[in-house]
Design a protein around this motif. Structure first.
Motif, short mmCIF file in Angstrom:
data_model
loop_
_atom_site.label_atom_id
_atom_site.label_comp_id
_atom_site.label_asym_id
_atom_site.label_seq_id
_atom_site.Cartn_x
_atom_site.Cartn_y
_atom_site.Cartn_z
N LEU A 154 34.99 -78.66 25.31
CA LEU A 154 35.08 -78.30 26.73
C LEU A 154 35.89 -79.32 27.52
CD1 LEU A 154 31.48 -76.97 27.33
CD2 LEU A 154 33.60 -75.67 27.25
N PHE A 155 35.57 -80.59 27.31
CA PHE A 155 36.32 -81.63 28.03
C PHE A 155 37.78 -81.65 27.59
CE2 PHE A 155 32.12 -83.47 28.85
CZ PHE A 155 32.28 -83.86 30.16
N GLY A 156 37.95 -81.53 26.28
CA GLY A 156 39.29 -81.63 25.72
C GLY A 156 40.18 -80.50 26.19
N ALA A 157 39.62 -79.28 26.21
CA ALA A 157 40.41 -78.12 26.63
C ALA A 157 40.87 -78.31 28.07
CB ALA A 157 39.58 -76.86 26.49
N LEU A 158 39.97 -78.81 28.90
CA LEU A 158 40.33 -79.02 30.30
C LEU A 158 41.46 -80.04 30.42
CD1 LEU A 158 39.70 -78.45 33.28
CD2 LEU A 158 38.23 -80.46 33.22
N SER A 159 41.31 -81.16 29.70
CA SER A 159 42.29 -82.22 29.90
C SER A 159 43.64 -81.85 29.31
CB SER A 159 41.77 -83.53 29.32
OG SER A 159 41.83 -83.47 27.93
N THR A 160 43.66 -81.20 28.15
CA THR A 160 44.98 -80.80 27.63
C THR A 160 45.57 -79.72 28.52
OG1 THR A 160 43.76 -79.50 26.03
CG2 THR A 160 44.87 -81.45 25.21
N GLY A 161 44.71 -78.90 29.12
CA GLY A 161 45.22 -77.90 30.06
C GLY A 161 45.91 -78.58 31.23
N LEU A 162 45.27 -79.61 31.76
CA LEU A 162 45.88 -80.35 32.87
C LEU A 162 47.22 -80.93 32.45
CD1 LEU A 162 42.86 -82.38 34.30
CD2 LEU A 162 44.00 -80.41 35.32
N MET A 163 47.24 -81.48 31.22
CA MET A 163 48.48 -82.10 30.77
C MET A 163 49.58 -81.04 30.67
SD MET A 163 49.06 -84.68 27.64
CE MET A 163 48.93 -83.60 26.25
N LEU A 164 49.22 -79.89 30.15
CA LEU A 164 50.21 -78.82 30.00
C LEU A 164 50.76 -78.42 31.37
CD1 LEU A 164 51.62 -77.06 27.97
CD2 LEU A 164 49.83 -75.37 28.23
N TYR A 165 49.89 -78.36 32.34
CA TYR A 165 50.32 -78.02 33.69
C TYR A 165 51.32 -79.07 34.19
CZ TYR A 165 50.07 -76.46 38.52
OH TYR A 165 50.39 -76.01 39.76
#
Lengths: 485, 468
Positions: free
Chosen positions: B158-169
């Motif tokens: 859950l945490f990882g998906a959020l943070s990589t999502g942010l990075m992708l953005y």
């Protein structure tokens, strides 16, 4: 002998490695090996004293190698008049404390291994000439001491060990900041105490003052200077006898040695500026230590506080900022190591028999244990500064030195001396005179106990009658030191 | 084309080795044999690493690039994985199932990290990091029958998906601003314009957040304790060193390429984050009575020291990476000795009397803890010293003071563990047996911690070349 100093420092560590491979159940062999290594160290230090040229005030037997060149850290050692006496003191007390360790019955192997590492740390601290190397040895002392108090100590050992550890750690980490800062402020950048002594004098007094503060805090905690002294009584009371000897005899000197070795040559302007506050701290230590000692009922705590008091003399000598004061200060360090070391050994002797250190439990020991009574009286008189014994010389020189600089401080200090006299006389009266209390029937000191104490008695007497036996080694170095001011 | 293949040959070797191990695992090979195969693949990968020359090269039309830093980091990840494999072989697992899959994931994770650190393009970087993350989620939840492990896997996800999502953005914003994702091109463009649009700052913050998650920098550290706590010991040990180092390496890759960095807000902001990271990490570790959580928070604190090195820019770069190399050995060693001494119970009380029950294991643990605390002459001291030195040299006295104050706090909890091992009476005096592989790992790490402490010259020389 080009590597005699490295040999002296790392011989105990070699001893620790040898001890590590001896099976734990062979206790006699372990004790013998530890004693043998400490005797060898003492032998090397003896040779060093003989070979030492006391007309030369500079560094002798110096070793200097690039170590971590990219950062500017060098492996450099050297001995001069300031460090020689303390190295001798460390080796002697280390050897005697090792012999006096037969009351250590649990985890003997671990005890001696840790003890040997402690020796390496202490000897290295006195011989290092590079600030980072100095810091490394200084920190090396911490963990062994934490274990020695925490594992082999009395009932409140864990509390005492933690307290000792955190006081010293906080101080030394601030010193680390100071070490890095002095490196970048000085031109050329260097960690070498010798190079820095030539270059830091040009720094502004404010910068010097800030750097001095970082170092002084570490030293003040170790000495200990009021108000940082509260770790000392706890550590002493809980520590086993041989560890108390090392703690009072050597560890406290690391702080005062730092003042003379680092603060005086590196920050002369700051020292001159702050000499009076330093002298006042010295008087507070002297008077406060003696008064608090007077109120104690535990003999060990009493002697611990009297150490605080004696460190006041050392501070006074440093605050004098002249050669008489420095000589007195350095001599007092040596004498205090010998005398207080002996006092803790003597406390250990009765504690082993009575299993109490309450002063009220004793009385009339003079008739039951005459030999013990003699040694205790002798050392107490030396400690209170009886002329003819070594304590007097150091105290007198310190006071005489500070009288030149700050007469009022010297007078206040002399008043404090009276408290010390009363303290020890009352202690002798309560413990030795009178009629023996109930159950006071213990055997007198045995041959081994006498043999351990005897070298200390001889040195006390010798230095008292012929102070030059120690002073001749240090005075040329002190002359150089005073010229820096 | 051959050049491109040669460039990724180590990763290919690792992937092939991983697949082979997976197949062997299906046919019921024993754990030690699989571990041995994993070590063999790692060694082979080391020998096919393309050149250590300083000249920059690129492969796959700029997707990957090779330089001294990338080369060194690839070796770094290989070594870290070797240590993790040794621990996985020496550790007493509750069941011996799925060993093949376990080593498969470990090797794939290594290959991903090696690709990530060689990325010359933000898309490549994102893909490698994402792949690593997915493998990591599986590893964290590897103990299928253990609900805590499953929870760890899910939390990490859950945490990882959020943070990589942010990075992708953040990466998409960069693409919108520059029209390219090639790092070299972006840096060249930045050097020309020197204009910092608010969008660019937003993009930078988002990318930073993604990487800070891996490096466990506050405030992106929340997952650390729970994930380490639930994950199997060897996995937690691996997480605490390798992906964390990757986070820092990528921070350097992405942010240090532009020389304008030191004039931007980087030093101030990262210094503050470093102080927060070390302080919060150490204070959280302070009253933990679970050794795994204590070590987890300690690893957050350690991340703060490394970040403090990076905050002073080029001055502290060497210090930070010296710290990271030492950290691999001391932290892996600490996790490993904790795991080997008490594989199942993680509360502090389980370590009582270890000084008698496992004298060597306890001694190794003590060495690693003291090195983490920064006691001379162990290497951890020198690492911390270099960080402090860089901070003072850059006139960040408050940063240096924060490192010093934190060392005092940290000493307390490291010493608390040592105290329990040596001064507390154990409930039972049963001896603790440690396997041969376990001892091998502990001995290697301990030799590194002592050796680099006493003779750091070669390592510092190498670092000086890399960051010249």
């Amino acid at each position: 002998m080009p590597h005699i100093l490295s040999t002296i420092i790392f011989l105990p560590l070699l001893g620790a490695l040898v001890l590590a491979v001896i099976p734990a159940r062979r206790e006699a062999l372990i004790r013998f090996t530890a004693a043998a290594f400490n005797a060898a160290v003492l032998g090397c230090v003896g040779a060093l004293c003989v070979l030492f040229n006391h007309q030369n005030g500079g560094m002798q037997f110096a070793e200097d190698h690039s170590w971590i060149g990219q950062v500017g850290i060098r492996y450099s050692l050297g001995v001069d008049g300031v460090s020689l006496a303390l190295v001798f003191l460390t080796a002697l007390l280390g050897f005697l404390a090792c012999l006096a360790s037969d009351r250590i019955r649990t985890k003997v192997k671990g005890y001696f291994i840790v003890f040997q590492i402690l020796m390496t740390g202490m000897l290295g601290t006195f011989l290092a000439l590079d600030l980072v190397l100095f810091y490394m040895f200084w920190e090396t002392v911490l963990i062994p001491m934490f274990f020695l108090i925490g594992i082999w100590g009395g009932p409140r050992r864990e509390y005492a060990a933690w307290k000792f550890f955190f006081y010293t750690l906080a101080g030394s980490l601030i010193m680390l900041l100071g070490i890095v800062a002095v490196y970048f402020w000085a031109e050329p950048h260097s960690f070498s105490m010798i190079t820095l002594a030539r270059s830091t004098a040009s720094l502004s007094p404010v910068v010097q003052g800030a750097l001095f503060g970082a170092f002084f805090l570490a030293f003040a905690i170790k000495i200990p200077v009021f108000p940082f002294h509260t770790w000392l009584p706890d550590a002493h009371v809980e520590a086993p006898t041989p560890v108390s000897v090392i703690l009072a005899g050597v560890l406290l000197k690391m702080g005062t040695y730092g003042l003379l070795r680092i603060c005086v040559p590196l920050f002369p302007a700051a020292m001159t500026m702050l000499a009076l506050p330093l002298g006042i701290l010295g008087v507070i230590n002297l008077v406060y230590g003696a008064c608090v000692a007077f109120a104690q009922t535990d003999i060990k705590k009493m002697i611990a506080y009297s150490s605080v008091s004696h460190m006041g003399f050392v501070l006074l000598g440093v605050a004098a900022m002249n050669s008489t004061g420095f000589n007195g200060s350095l001599l007092e360090m040596f004498n205090h190591g010998i005398i207080t070391g002996a006092m803790f050994l003597l406390v250990g002797v009765v504690y082993e028999r009575a299993h109490t250190r309450e002063i009220g439990a004793f009385g009339g020991l003079a008739s039951v244990m005459p030999r013990y009574a003699f040694f205790l009286t002798f050392m107490a008189l030396a400690s209170l500064g009886l002329p003819g014994l070594s304590g007097f010389v150091g105290e007198f020189l310190s006071l005489a030195g500070v009288f030149v600089a700050f007469p009022s401080v010297a007078i206040a200090g002399a008043v404090g001396l009276i408290a010390l006299v009363v303290l020890f006389l009352v202690m002798i009266k309560k413990m030795l005179w009178g009629s023996p209390g109930k159950g006071v029937s213990w055997p007198d000191m045995g041959l081994k106990e006498v043999c351990i104490i005897l070298p200390l008695v001889v040195i006390t007497l010798a230095v008292g009658f012929y102070p030059d036996s120690v002073l001749q080694y240090q005075k040329h170095t002190i002359d150089i030191l005073v010229k820096l001011l | 084309m051959t050049h491109d293949i040669l460039f990724i040959l180590p990763e290919v070797v690792l992937a092939a080795g991983a697949l082979f191990i997976l197949v062997c695992g299906v046919f019921g090979c024993r754990r030690w044999l699989l571990g041995f195969l994993a070590l063999a693949s790692l060694t082979l990968a080391f020998f096919v690493l393309p050149g250590g020359s300083n000249t920059a090269s690129s492969a796959f039309s700029g997707m990957l690039m090779g330089d001294a830093f990338g080369f060194a980091m690839r070796i770094f990840f290989l070594v870290a994985t070797v240590l993790a494999v040794l621990l996985s072989m020496g550790y007493r697992w509750q069941d011996d199932d799925d060993a093949g899959e376990y080593f498969f994931f470990l090797l794939v994770a290594t290959a991903c990290m090696m690709l990530a650190v060689s990325s010359g393009n933000l898309m490549m970087l994102y893909l490698s990091v994402e792949m690593l993350s997915i493998v990591s989620y599986v590893l964290a939840g590897f103990l299928k029958r253990d609900i805590y492990s499953t929870e760890a896997g899910l939390k990490y996800f859950l945490f990882g998906a959020l943070s990589t999502g942010l990075m992708l953005y953040g990466i998409t914003l960069v693409y919108g601003l520059f029209g390219t994702l090639n790092l070299a091109d972006i840096n060249a463009r930045l050097a020309l314009s020197g204009v910092y649009a608010p969008t660019l700052i937003l993009a930078a913050v988002l990318v930073f957040a993604g990487l800070a998650f891996k490096a466990s920098i506050v405030p992106f550290h929340m997952w650390v304790a729970d994930v380490y706590d639930g994950a199997p010991w060897p996995v937690a040990a691996f997480f605490s060193v390798a992906p964390k180092a990757l986070g820092f390496a990528l921070l350097v890759r992405v942010f240090f390429g532009s020389s304008a960095l030191m004039h931007s807000g980087w030093p101030g902001i990262t210094a503050v984050l470093a102080i927060l990271t070390m302080t919060i990490g150490n204070l959280s570790a302070f009253h933990q009575d679970n050794v795994k959580r204590l070590l987890a928070f300690s690893s957050v604190g350690q991340a703060g020291y490394i970040l403090a090195g990076l905050a002073t820019g080029l001055l502290g770069l060497q210090a930070a990476f010296f710290y990271m190399i030492i950290y691999v050995f001391m932290n892996m060693g600490a996790f490993a000795s904790a795991a080997l001494l008490s594989p199942n119970r993680m509360d502090l009380a389980a370590y009582k009397g270890m000084g008698q029950r496992a004298p060597w294991g306890a001694m190794f643990f003590t060495m690693f803890l003291l090195s983490l605390a920064g006691l001379p002459p162990l290497a951890g001291f020198l690492a911390k010293f270099l960080v402090i030195r860089a901070a003072v040299e850059g006139h960040y006295f408050w940063l240096a003071a924060a490192v010093v104050l934190n060392s005092v706090i940290a000493f307390f909890y490291y010493l608390k563990v040592i105290k329990i091992m040596y001064m507390d009476k154990p409930a039972s005096v049963k001896e603790v047996a440690i396997s041969r592989d376990g001892y091998l790992l502990l001995a290697i790490s301990c030799a590194a911690v002592i050796g680099f402490g006493l003779w750091p010259k070669p390592l510092l020389d190498i670092l000086a070349v890399i960051f010249a």
